[in-house]
Design an enzyme around this catalytic site. Structure first.
Site, mmCIF file in Angstrom:
data_model
loop_
_atom_site.group_PDB
_atom_site.id
_atom_site.type_symbol
_atom_site.label_atom_id
_atom_site.label_comp_id
_atom_site.label_asym_id
_atom_site.label_seq_id
_atom_site.Cartn_x
_atom_site.Cartn_y
_atom_site.Cartn_z
ATOM 1 N N ASP A 75 0.857 -1.179 0.000
ATOM 2 C CA ASP A 75 0.000 0.000 0.000
ATOM 3 C C ASP A 75 0.902 1.241 0.000
ATOM 4 O O ASP A 75 2.121 1.130 0.139
ATOM 5 C CB ASP A 75 -0.923 0.011 1.233
ATOM 6 C CG ASP A 75 -0.172 -0.351 2.498
ATOM 7 O OD1 ASP A 75 1.003 0.061 2.618
ATOM 8 O OD2 ASP A 75 -0.738 -1.025 3.371
ATOM 9 N N ASP A 77 1.508 5.034 1.685
ATOM 10 C CA ASP A 77 1.173 5.991 2.733
ATOM 11 C C ASP A 77 1.756 7.343 2.351
ATOM 12 O O ASP A 77 2.795 7.421 1.685
ATOM 13 C CB ASP A 77 1.766 5.549 4.080
ATOM 14 C CG ASP A 77 1.248 4.181 4.494
ATOM 15 O OD1 ASP A 77 0.068 3.900 4.239
ATOM 16 O OD2 ASP A 77 2.035 3.377 5.044
ATOM 17 N N ASP A 149 10.736 4.054 12.626
ATOM 18 C CA ASP A 149 11.483 2.982 13.284
ATOM 19 C C ASP A 149 12.842 2.675 12.645
ATOM 20 O O ASP A 149 13.884 2.809 13.274
ATOM 21 C CB ASP A 149 10.628 1.711 13.427
ATOM 22 C CG ASP A 149 9.859 1.330 12.171
ATOM 23 O OD1 ASP A 149 10.078 1.949 11.115
ATOM 24 O OD2 ASP A 149 9.039 0.397 12.238
HETATM 25 P P1 ATP Z 1 4.344 -2.981 5.385
HETATM 26 O O1 ATP Z 1 3.272 -2.018 4.908
HETATM 27 O O2 ATP Z 1 5.089 -3.673 4.330
HETATM 28 O O3 ATP Z 1 3.823 -3.883 6.424
HETATM 29 P P2 ATP Z 1 5.441 -0.619 6.498
HETATM 30 O O4 ATP Z 1 6.834 -0.262 6.961
HETATM 31 O O5 ATP Z 1 4.878 0.222 5.399
HETATM 32 O O6 ATP Z 1 5.466 -2.129 6.131
HETATM 33 P P3 ATP Z 1 3.244 0.300 8.041
HETATM 34 O O7 ATP Z 1 2.644 -0.293 9.255
HETATM 35 O O8 ATP Z 1 2.432 0.475 6.817
HETATM 36 O O9 ATP Z 1 4.508 -0.583 7.737
HETATM 37 O O10 ATP Z 1 3.871 1.691 8.485
HETATM 38 C C1 ATP Z 1 4.198 2.744 7.598
HETATM 39 C C2 ATP Z 1 5.408 3.495 8.113
HETATM 40 O O11 ATP Z 1 5.116 4.053 9.394
HETATM 41 C C3 ATP Z 1 6.635 2.650 8.344
HETATM 42 O O12 ATP Z 1 7.373 2.473 7.168
HETATM 43 C C4 ATP Z 1 7.388 3.461 9.378
HETATM 44 O O13 ATP Z 1 8.043 4.557 8.783
HETATM 45 C C5 ATP Z 1 6.268 3.992 10.231
HETATM 46 N N1 ATP Z 1 5.978 3.086 11.346
HETATM 47 C C6 ATP Z 1 5.074 2.084 11.383
HETATM 48 N N2 ATP Z 1 5.062 1.479 12.567
HETATM 49 C C7 ATP Z 1 5.973 2.112 13.321
HETATM 50 C C8 ATP Z 1 6.418 1.980 14.651
HETATM 51 N N3 ATP Z 1 5.917 1.039 15.422
HETATM 52 N N4 ATP Z 1 7.361 2.829 15.096
HETATM 53 C C9 ATP Z 1 7.865 3.795 14.295
HETATM 54 N N5 ATP Z 1 7.499 3.982 13.038
HETATM 55 C C10 ATP Z 1 6.561 3.156 12.544
HETATM 56 MG MG MG Z 2 2.809 0.144 4.631
#
Ligand code: ATP
Ligand code: MG
Length: 474
Positions: A75, A77, A149
């Protein structure tokens, strides 16, 4: 060689979370190689609209990381300096959600773009363990980057200018295929213990080497997962199991000692050879399905992970309850209850799990159940589970094969199949006399309760009893 050299250099440079966030490096398209055509039109449109209103707006996080790694993002963001209210005002089809982190969901056609406002670098409100409770202070892009993170997740792609803003050498880390955390790992895990799970998932999913500084504190801090609300753990666990690398993730969780807070039964399961084989095959199948773009229901996943524990508990219950079927149903509740203490498995998922389990003994009696069971709403999931058990060597594969043939047969063929029940089917055993005799006693009990119950012989080959056979007894 070059990669090793880069790694060495990178290891020497801990990522400091400076106050204010430091300065970002702007990387042009020829340096990072992402073309705006790879961004979903919906995310592009959101950035475009916000920028036209004078705000900053970037595709951020996992999507940028995945594109740099050549992986199709799940997805997209968007991060912006517009407040949630300003974002809300820019899009008719949008709504503000969340309390701990207020974000805006912008609906574009069938896609939902999650838009977050840059978080401030100010200390967020935390609980006594350092866990962030509320984080709604807004700040600059640099501060926002510091709050993310991993370095690979702190990249901001401007789809209009086609450049990336990189505050923590995330692009270099991705090129070196290493997952590094921003700031001090222990502090970041205390703020949000779920980051430990994210490290495991992202490392396994993307084939990134987990930096030693990221790994080191996990074992000691793993118990902090106990303070995370069960609903959030469930969400993260589902992500992990559905990421296409579930087997690698589960192995890594176990290696790091993280599963105690999530699947406390996993140790028990994996210590039994039969359970280990079953879980391995189940997760391998799951990963194959996900990679082929097919869906895997959370209920099915948890049903497989907890199945052998149900069989073990059922055996123990048999000493206390006279009716085998009752022991089986009690075991289901006990296992789900224990699991539910840690992971808030929703009622809906729990119902799916139980349906799948409860179908198993009924499959063992095709003559009695076939015509009704193939119309059961969970038939397909139950049959998939049955086949998995055959694949794991728990039951004879003739049983799922027979059901498959029956479900796809004409009426005439079905009549023939009824005359040719699979070896091991309980209807084959004991003959009619016994069933008739039992049917006299049956009036007081419901049909549903009795379905698939009553025989004493396991469905597996004689002499090769398995825990699953115990279930068929139920
Ligand atoms: P995926 O969508 O593949 O599961 P993602 O890294 O995009 O991985 P998301 O949960 O969509 O995960 O989060 C989007 C972004 O928000 C992350 O890339 C990160 O920058 C930030 N993020 C998400 N969770 C955390 C957290 N627990 N602590 C700090 N930053 C976070
Ligand atoms: Mg994501």
């Amino acid at each position: 060689m070059i990669r090793n050299f880069i790694r060495k250099v990178l290891r020497r440079r801990p990522v400091k979370a400076q106050k204010g966030g430091g300065k970002g490096v702007v990387l042009a398209a020829h340096r990072h190689g992402i073309h705006r055509g790879r961004i979903s039109p919906a995310a592009f449109n959101v950035c475009d609209t916000l920028q036209r209103r004078g705000f900053q707006a970037f595709v951020v996080g996992g999507a940028v990381r995945d594109l740099l790694l050549g992986v199709t993002p799940k997805d997209f963001d968007v991060a912006t300096n517009a407040t949630p209210e300003e974002v809300r005002a820019a899009f008719r089809r949008s709504r503000i959600i969340g309390r701990r982190f207020r974000i805006v969901h912008v609906m574009q056609g069938r896609e939902v773009i999650e838009v977050t406002t840059f978080r401030s670098g100010q200390e967020a409100k935390t609980d006594e363990h350092g866990r962030i409770l509320q984080d709604n202070e807004f700040g600059t892009q640099a501060e926002d980057a510091m709050r993310r993170d991993f370095t690979a997740n702190a990249l901001y792609y401007d789809p209009l200018a086609e450049h990336i803003v990189d505050y923590h050498h995330g692009v270099a880390d991705i090129e070196a295929r290493v997952l590094r955390i921003i700031g001090n790992a222990a502090t970041r895990y205390r703020e949000d213990p779920v980051r430990m799970l994210r490290a495991v998932r992202l490392g396994a999913k993307l084939g990134l080497e987990i930096d030693e500084a990221v790994r080191a504190p996990i074992r000691e801090l793993a118990p902090l997962l106990g303070n995370v609300p069960g609903a959030r753990l469930l969400e993260e666990m589902i992500k992990l199991l559905q990421c296409g690398h579930a087997l690698a993730c589960v192995r890594q969780l176990r290696k790091e000692g993280l599963h105690h807070g999530l699947l406390p039964l996993l140790d028990v399961i994996l210590e039994q050879p039969a359970g280990q084989r079953f879980v391995r095959i189940a997760l391998e199948n799951t990963d194959e399905r996900v990679r082929a773009g097919k869906s895997v229901a959370p209920g099915f996943l948890f049903a497989t992970l907890l199945w052998h524990e149900v069989l073990v508990v059922r055996e123990a219950r048999k000493a206390h309850v006279p009716v085998a079927q009752q022991a089986f149903f009690e075991a289901m509740d006990i296992v789900l209850g224990r699991q539910g203490d840690k992971l808030a498995i929703t009622r809906r998922i729990a119902t799916d799990i139980k349906d799948i389990w409860a179908l198993q003994p009924r499959f063992a009696r095709p003559a009695r159940n076939a015509r009704r069971l193939i119309h059961h709403p969970r038939y397909r999931a139950g049959w998939d589970f049955l086949r998995l058990r055959a694949e794991a060597g728990e039951i004879d594969s003739a049983l799922p094969d027979w059901w498959h043939a029956f479900a796809h047969a004409s009426e005439e063929e079905r009549n023939q199949l009824m005359q040719n029940l699979p070896p091991g089917a309980k209807d084959n055993e004991g003959g009619r006399r016994r069933r008739r005799r039992r049917s006299r006693r049956r009036s007081a009990r419901s049909e549903a309760q009795l379905d698939g119950q009553g025989a004493d012989t396991p469905v597996t080959q004689p002499g090769a009893p398995t825990p699953a056979a115990a279930c068929e007894e139920a």
